[in-house]
Enzyme design. Sequence first.
Site, PDB file in Angstrom:
ATOM      1  N   LYS A   1     -38.068  66.211  45.043  1.00 53.05           N
ATOM      2  CA  LYS A   1     -37.088  67.151  45.588  1.00 53.05           C
ATOM      3  C   LYS A   1     -35.947  66.384  46.249  1.00 53.05           C
ATOM      4  O   LYS A   1     -36.143  65.254  46.702  1.00 53.05           O
ATOM      5  CB  LYS A   1     -37.748  68.007  46.679  1.00 53.05           C
TER       6      LYS A   1
ATOM      7  N   LYS B   1     -52.135  79.462  48.002  1.00 49.07           N
ATOM      8  CA  LYS B   1     -51.650  78.107  47.710  1.00 49.07           C
ATOM      9  C   LYS B   1     -51.653  77.243  48.972  1.00 49.07           C
ATOM     10  O   LYS B   1     -51.031  77.592  49.975  1.00 49.07           O
ATOM     11  CB  LYS B   1     -50.224  78.184  47.145  1.00 49.07           C
TER      12      LYS B   1
ATOM     13  N   ASP C   1     -42.809  69.507  40.228  1.00 46.30           N
ATOM     14  CA  ASP C   1     -42.537  70.312  41.420  1.00 46.30           C
ATOM     15  C   ASP C   1     -42.981  71.773  41.229  1.00 46.30           C
ATOM     16  O   ASP C   1     -42.985  72.546  42.177  1.00 46.30           O
ATOM     17  CB  ASP C   1     -41.046  70.243  41.757  1.00 46.30           C
TER      18      ASP C   1
ATOM     19  N   ASP D   1     -45.214  69.306  50.037  1.00 45.88           N
ATOM     20  CA  ASP D   1     -44.687  69.329  48.673  1.00 45.88           C
ATOM     21  C   ASP D   1     -43.409  68.517  48.586  1.00 45.88           C
ATOM     22  O   ASP D   1     -42.325  68.996  48.909  1.00 45.88           O
ATOM     23  CB  ASP D   1     -44.417  70.782  48.231  1.00 45.88           C
TER      24      ASP D   1
ATOM     25  N   ARG E   1     -48.460  76.835  40.913  1.00 46.75           N
ATOM     26  CA  ARG E   1     -49.114  77.607  39.847  1.00 46.75           C
ATOM     27  C   ARG E   1     -50.265  76.819  39.235  1.00 46.75           C
ATOM     28  O   ARG E   1     -51.244  77.402  38.771  1.00 46.75           O
ATOM     29  CB  ARG E   1     -48.054  78.016  38.800  1.00 46.75           C
TER      30      ARG E   1
ATOM     31  N   ASP F   1     -45.678  74.580  52.798  1.00 45.98           N
ATOM     32  CA  ASP F   1     -46.036  74.992  51.438  1.00 45.98           C
ATOM     33  C   ASP F   1     -47.536  75.307  51.306  1.00 45.98           C
ATOM     34  O   ASP F   1     -48.012  75.635  50.226  1.00 45.98           O
ATOM     35  CB  ASP F   1     -45.621  73.901  50.444  1.00 45.98           C
TER      36      ASP F   1
ATOM     37  N   GLU G   1     -45.907  72.905  41.064  1.00 43.54           N
ATOM     38  CA  GLU G   1     -47.317  72.543  41.218  1.00 43.54           C
ATOM     39  C   GLU G   1     -48.183  73.687  41.738  1.00 43.54           C
ATOM     40  O   GLU G   1     -49.385  73.709  41.514  1.00 43.54           O
ATOM     41  CB  GLU G   1     -47.449  71.333  42.153  1.00 43.54           C
TER      42      GLU G   1
HETATM   43  N1  BES Z   1     -42.796  74.802  47.210  1.00 48.44           N
HETATM   44  C1  BES Z   1     -41.825  75.116  46.251  1.00 48.44           C
HETATM   45  C2  BES Z   1     -41.199  76.491  46.410  1.00 48.44           C
HETATM   46  C3  BES Z   1     -40.462  76.722  47.706  1.00 48.44           C
HETATM   47  C4  BES Z   1     -39.100  76.545  47.761  1.00 48.44           C
HETATM   48  C5  BES Z   1     -41.124  77.181  48.826  1.00 48.44           C
HETATM   49  C6  BES Z   1     -38.428  76.799  48.937  1.00 48.44           C
HETATM   50  C7  BES Z   1     -40.442  77.431  49.987  1.00 48.44           C
HETATM   51  C8  BES Z   1     -39.091  77.240  50.047  1.00 48.44           C
HETATM   52  C9  BES Z   1     -42.397  75.052  44.825  1.00 48.44           C
HETATM   53  O1  BES Z   1     -43.493  74.229  44.671  1.00 48.44           O
HETATM   54  C10 BES Z   1     -41.316  74.549  43.960  1.00 48.44           C
HETATM   55  O2  BES Z   1     -40.871  73.483  44.197  1.00 48.44           O
HETATM   56  N2  BES Z   1     -40.892  75.358  42.996  1.00 48.44           N
HETATM   57  C11 BES Z   1     -39.848  74.988  42.114  1.00 48.44           C
HETATM   58  C12 BES Z   1     -40.215  75.442  40.741  1.00 48.44           C
HETATM   59  C13 BES Z   1     -39.305  74.916  39.672  1.00 48.44           C
HETATM   60  C14 BES Z   1     -39.475  73.436  39.511  1.00 48.44           C
HETATM   61  C15 BES Z   1     -39.630  75.629  38.389  1.00 48.44           C
HETATM   62  C16 BES Z   1     -38.572  75.688  42.581  1.00 48.44           C
HETATM   63  O3  BES Z   1     -38.642  76.828  43.035  1.00 48.44           O
HETATM   64  O4  BES Z   1     -37.519  75.075  42.519  1.00 48.44           O
HETATM   65 ZN    ZN Z   2     -43.171  72.281  44.310  1.00 48.41          ZN
END
Ligand code: BES
Ligand code: ZN
Length: 500
Positions: A279, A267, A349, A272, A353, A290, A351
């Site tokens: 966020k 990825k 968010d 992000d 996947r 990210d 994204e």
């Molecule tokens: N980039 C984030 C995941 C992340 C969180 C990486 C903290 C490093 C540290 C990812 O894209 C994300 O935002 N995931 C969301 C998914 C949710 C919306 C289902 C998450 O984990 O909150």
């Molecule tokens: Zn994200």
Amino acid sequence: MQVEANRGPIEELDVQALAVAVFKDEKAGDGFLKQLDELSGGFVSSAIEAEEFSGKEGETAYFHLVGNNKLKSRRLLLVGVGEEKDYRSPQVSQMAGTAVRSLRSKNVKTIAVVPRVSGKDEETGARAVEGAFIAVFDPDKYRTIDKEQKTVDRLVVAIQGGDQGALDRGVKTGKVVGESINFTRDLANEPGAYMTPTDMAERARDIANEFGLSIDVLDEARMEQEGMGSLLSVARGSEEPAKLIILKYTPANADGDNKELLALVGKGVTFDSGGISLKPGENMELMKYDMTGAATVMGAMRAIAQLKPSIPILGVAPCTENLPSGKATKPGDVVKAMTGKTIEIINTDAEGRLILADAIAYAKKLGATRVIDMATLTGAVSIALGDVNAAVLGTDQQLIDEIISAGREVGEKFWQLPLDKEYSKQIKSDIADIKNVGGRKAGTITAAAFIKEFADGVAWAHLDIAGTAWGDEAKPYRSKGPTGIAVRTLLRIVDRASAK
Ligand code: BES
Ligand code: ZN
Ligand code: MG
């Protein structure tokens, strides 16, 4: 940092400091420590007898050898490495790292590390040098004032009576691996503005040219032609064009009949923000990392090109920003992936996947038969496993077991989470084939269940490195910041497959 191996007597090592591994509760009364104690003029036994130093992992004791001693080196550092029965490659790497960081802070320029392993000279040489390179990486690239400028110029791995050929090979490997891990860490550490998808593609071209990999970079027009509506949906909100980086290593005497192709897919969200599902502001600056999955793939490919295994390897890095704008994808939108599957976007968010879906589909189009994807995918993985273990999930138990055991050998921990088909119910959509989030429960698993939809027909494993890619605290053997997690494990897997 110049590196070399030495098999001669330690008293003759012409360096400013000697760093020696010492086991927990080891006594200076016999064996190697007795020899060292005599050579140093009694410093070792005196520190141990005074209970100042017990050989606990990460513990150090430092001496200036003034006056009567028989060592050429004028300084001695004892480095605790814990129980002798548990002393393996990961501890060798950390021992060398601890020695280098500790001595560098004392402005020592030339160091010999004495890891005290016998019979595994190539492996020991490699791990010690790799650990030394990892140790000298600092994240403060853009600091201009009050910057510590201390550097180590020369590192010697000393194994008395070792096999010079094996040691030399190990030192060479260790340098390649250590530098490649730092390459990954450097990319992950760069601010989003300096490491856009275009910058990622440029770095990929640099390594392809320097080390001899083939490269192809798909721009958005080509992604359009391939039908990568899922990847493109993430890029829509950004002014920076997305890039899909393809690196390929082909061994010199490629066996035309062998149809196996291992693909590493990472990825590469270079920043992000969450997109329209923005966020919260707190810690958002960290979302520059990210793209660590993509950086991991590039670091591994950089090393593979130099280590030249006997099997071909494909590296795939989908890179994009995830930003809100008037053009950005909205919650409720439906997009179509390269495979034809339709996806309802519930949360922009989630994204990672979405970009992995098309990247894995494309890896399959290029002939991948085994796929390992890696991503800073979910915050949920930190809740489950903290910063100690990365999560591994997938459809091929053999591949998963290989990852876990390779990780154990190199000192990277992976913990398997289940991926029963029941979890896939959580990502059913009312309007499309699937949706991109599965609710609050089992967030790391439902993210993997989403990717699984695009990984049929290949042996597949997924690494969620969101909790382990960034260290909040420094360790004795490395700085805080990007850790380079998974590069070593991937290289160990490739090395094993190559030896078969
Ligand atoms: N980039 C984030 C995941 C992340 C969180 C990486 C903290 C490093 C540290 C990812 O894209 C994300 O935002 N995931 C969301 C998914 C949710 C919306 C289902 C998450 O984990 O909150
Ligand atoms: Zn994200
Ligand atoms: Mg765009």
